[in-house]
Design an enzyme around this catalytic site. Structure first.
Site, PDB file in Angstrom:
ATOM      1  N   ASP A   1       0.861  -1.193   0.000  1.00 54.10           N
ATOM      2  CA  ASP A   1       0.000   0.000   0.000  1.00 54.10           C
ATOM      3  C   ASP A   1       0.891   1.234   0.000  1.00 54.10           C
ATOM      4  O   ASP A   1       1.292   1.725   1.057  1.00 54.10           O
ATOM      5  CB  ASP A   1      -0.929  -0.011   1.213  1.00 54.10           C
ATOM      6  N   HIS A   2       1.208   1.724  -1.187  1.00 53.16           N
ATOM      7  CA  HIS A   2       2.080   2.888  -1.342  1.00 53.16           C
ATOM      8  C   HIS A   2       1.370   3.990  -2.110  1.00 53.16           C
ATOM      9  O   HIS A   2       0.534   3.714  -2.981  1.00 53.16           O
ATOM     10  CB  HIS A   2       3.342   2.502  -2.125  1.00 53.16           C
TER      11      HIS A   2
ATOM     12  N   GLY B   1       3.050   3.588   9.498  1.00 58.45           N
ATOM     13  CA  GLY B   1       3.237   4.472   8.362  1.00 58.45           C
ATOM     14  C   GLY B   1       4.646   4.966   8.122  1.00 58.45           C
ATOM     15  O   GLY B   1       5.526   4.879   8.982  1.00 58.45           O
ATOM     16  N   GLU B   2       4.841   5.490   6.906  1.00 57.21           N
ATOM     17  CA  GLU B   2       6.109   6.080   6.472  1.00 57.21           C
ATOM     18  C   GLU B   2       5.819   7.400   5.784  1.00 57.21           C
ATOM     19  O   GLU B   2       4.804   7.540   5.078  1.00 57.21           O
ATOM     20  CB  GLU B   2       6.823   5.135   5.492  1.00 57.21           C
TER      21      GLU B   2
ATOM     22  N   ASN C   1       4.685   7.794   2.056  1.00 58.15           N
ATOM     23  CA  ASN C   1       3.297   7.582   1.657  1.00 58.15           C
ATOM     24  C   ASN C   1       2.311   8.473   2.391  1.00 58.15           C
ATOM     25  O   ASN C   1       1.322   8.919   1.807  1.00 58.15           O
ATOM     26  CB  ASN C   1       2.915   6.120   1.914  1.00 58.15           C
TER      27      ASN C   1
ATOM     28  N   GLY D   1       9.700  -3.854  15.919  1.00 56.58           N
ATOM     29  CA  GLY D   1      10.119  -3.485  17.264  1.00 56.58           C
ATOM     30  C   GLY D   1       9.398  -4.261  18.348  1.00 56.58           C
ATOM     31  O   GLY D   1       8.239  -4.682  18.170  1.00 56.58           O
TER      32      GLY D   1
ATOM     33  N   ARG E   1      20.956  -8.765   4.698  1.00 57.44           N
ATOM     34  CA  ARG E   1      19.708  -8.017   4.589  1.00 57.44           C
ATOM     35  C   ARG E   1      18.789  -8.597   3.514  1.00 57.44           C
ATOM     36  O   ARG E   1      17.570  -8.551   3.653  1.00 57.44           O
ATOM     37  CB  ARG E   1      19.989  -6.535   4.263  1.00 57.44           C
TER      38      ARG E   1
END
Length: 332
Positions: A37-38, A106-107, A110, A175, A278
């Site tokens: 979802d971007h 969220g970020e 976006n 986290g 990674r």
């Protein structure tokens, strides 16, 4: 046995092409889809960012058995939580038993597009927690209100179109604090690939929270998203990673970066060695199988794999024929 899902990168592909890839994935042994979802792609090279809720409606209508959900929606900035509840309830009503609701804090890439202050991480978590409370109220089908909230307001209202049972709510986190809360208050957890030690810690916190709430963590879904790069040669696989997914080689939090152009500038610093530990980059399908197997053994119920290159059809067929059938049930 953990199911292997297909991570649908709406940041990279036209939505019609991505639907075709998901249909192909269903035919080749993938059992689920995690849809990004971007509002914007990570870097301009990726080239797309379709509206995931329209796309998931089409996914549900054009596939038969795939389970799916957004990986993940933030119910705090672009969307009011009541709208997320309505969208999720409608999708679950149209595809009962197949849809799950993935939520996260969220970020900026976006969510900052609608303007306003971009809060610190602990505030974003508080907003997510309040938003989940609103969504859960609406999923009951009863008239609900939220007039005493710190971050959101909602008039007396109910959802009129509901599924037979509410869709499960899975919380995305990397986290421990959020993992423990997710176990207590929600139905499952989503996390990105990381070291086994870190993932073991997160699952432990999630299970701790679940037990505090009197729930059996063994029955609660645990989803993992894995970015990887596979091609016929190592050189091609590495070039795909550097070109298409440089964000996979950025070993720092990315929630505060606001534009694809900013990511592209940072991407100039990414080197092949930055992907170590990674993201697996390999032409060896057995190496990819062994890589996925360790997360099955750790206890994840769903592992959604994202091959970062443009060679999606080749990847789906190769993994469906040579990787998925050779995975073993968890040994834990």
């Amino acid at each position: 046995m953990a199911i292997i899902g297909y991570a649908a990168a709406l940041e990279q592909f036209h939505p019609n092409d991505l639907l075709a890839y998901c249909q192909l994935a269903e035919r080749h042994g993938f059992k689920g889809v995690m849809a990004a979802d971007h509002f914007q792609p990570w870097v301009p090279q990726q080239g797309h960012s379709a509206f995931v809720w329209s796309w998931m409606a089409a996914l549900g209508a054009t596939t038969c058995t795939l389970t799916f959900g957004p990986g993940v929606t933030c119910p705090s900035f672009r969307y009011h939580p009541a709208i997320v509840a309505q969208a999720a309830a409608t999708q679950a009503a149209m595809t009962p038993g197949r849809f799950w609701l993935g939520l996260g804090s969220g970020e900026a890439l976006n969510e900052r597009v609608v303007g306003g202050v971009w809060p610190e991480p602990h505030i974003r978590l508080q907003m997510l927690q309040e938003a989940v409370g609103i969504i859960k109220k609406l999923f009951t089908g009863k008239v609900a209100r939220h007039d005493d909230g710190r971050y959101f307001k909602m008039e007396r209202v109910r959802l009129w179109t509901l599924p037979p049972t509410p869709p499960p709510i899975y919380i995305a986190t990397a986290g421990p604090v959020t993992a423990e809360w997710a176990g207590r208050e929600c139905d499952g957890i989503i996390t990105p690939g990381a070291s086994l030690d870190k993932l073991r810690m997160l699952l432990g916190k999630f299970e701790e929270g679940a037990r505090k709430a009197g729930k059996d963590p063994a029955r609660m879904p645990k989803l993992l998203q894995l970015h990887m790069s596979w091609a016929e040669t190592y050189e091609e696989a590495m070039q795909n990673a550097l070109t298409e997914w440089p964000n996979g080689g950025m070993p720092f939090p990315k929630q505060d970066i606001r534009s694809p152009e900013d990511f592209a500038e940072i991407a100039k610093l990414v080197r092949p060695e930055n992907y170590k530990n990674r993201m697996l980059i390999s032409a060896d399908l057995d190496e990819h199988r062994a890589y996925i197997q360790q997360f099955v053994d750790l206890g994840f119920d769903e592992i959604h794999v994202h091959n970062v290159g443009r060679n999606q059809e080749q990847f789906i067929k190769a993994f469906g024929e040579q990787v998925i059938p050779r995975l073993n049930a968890s040994s834990t």
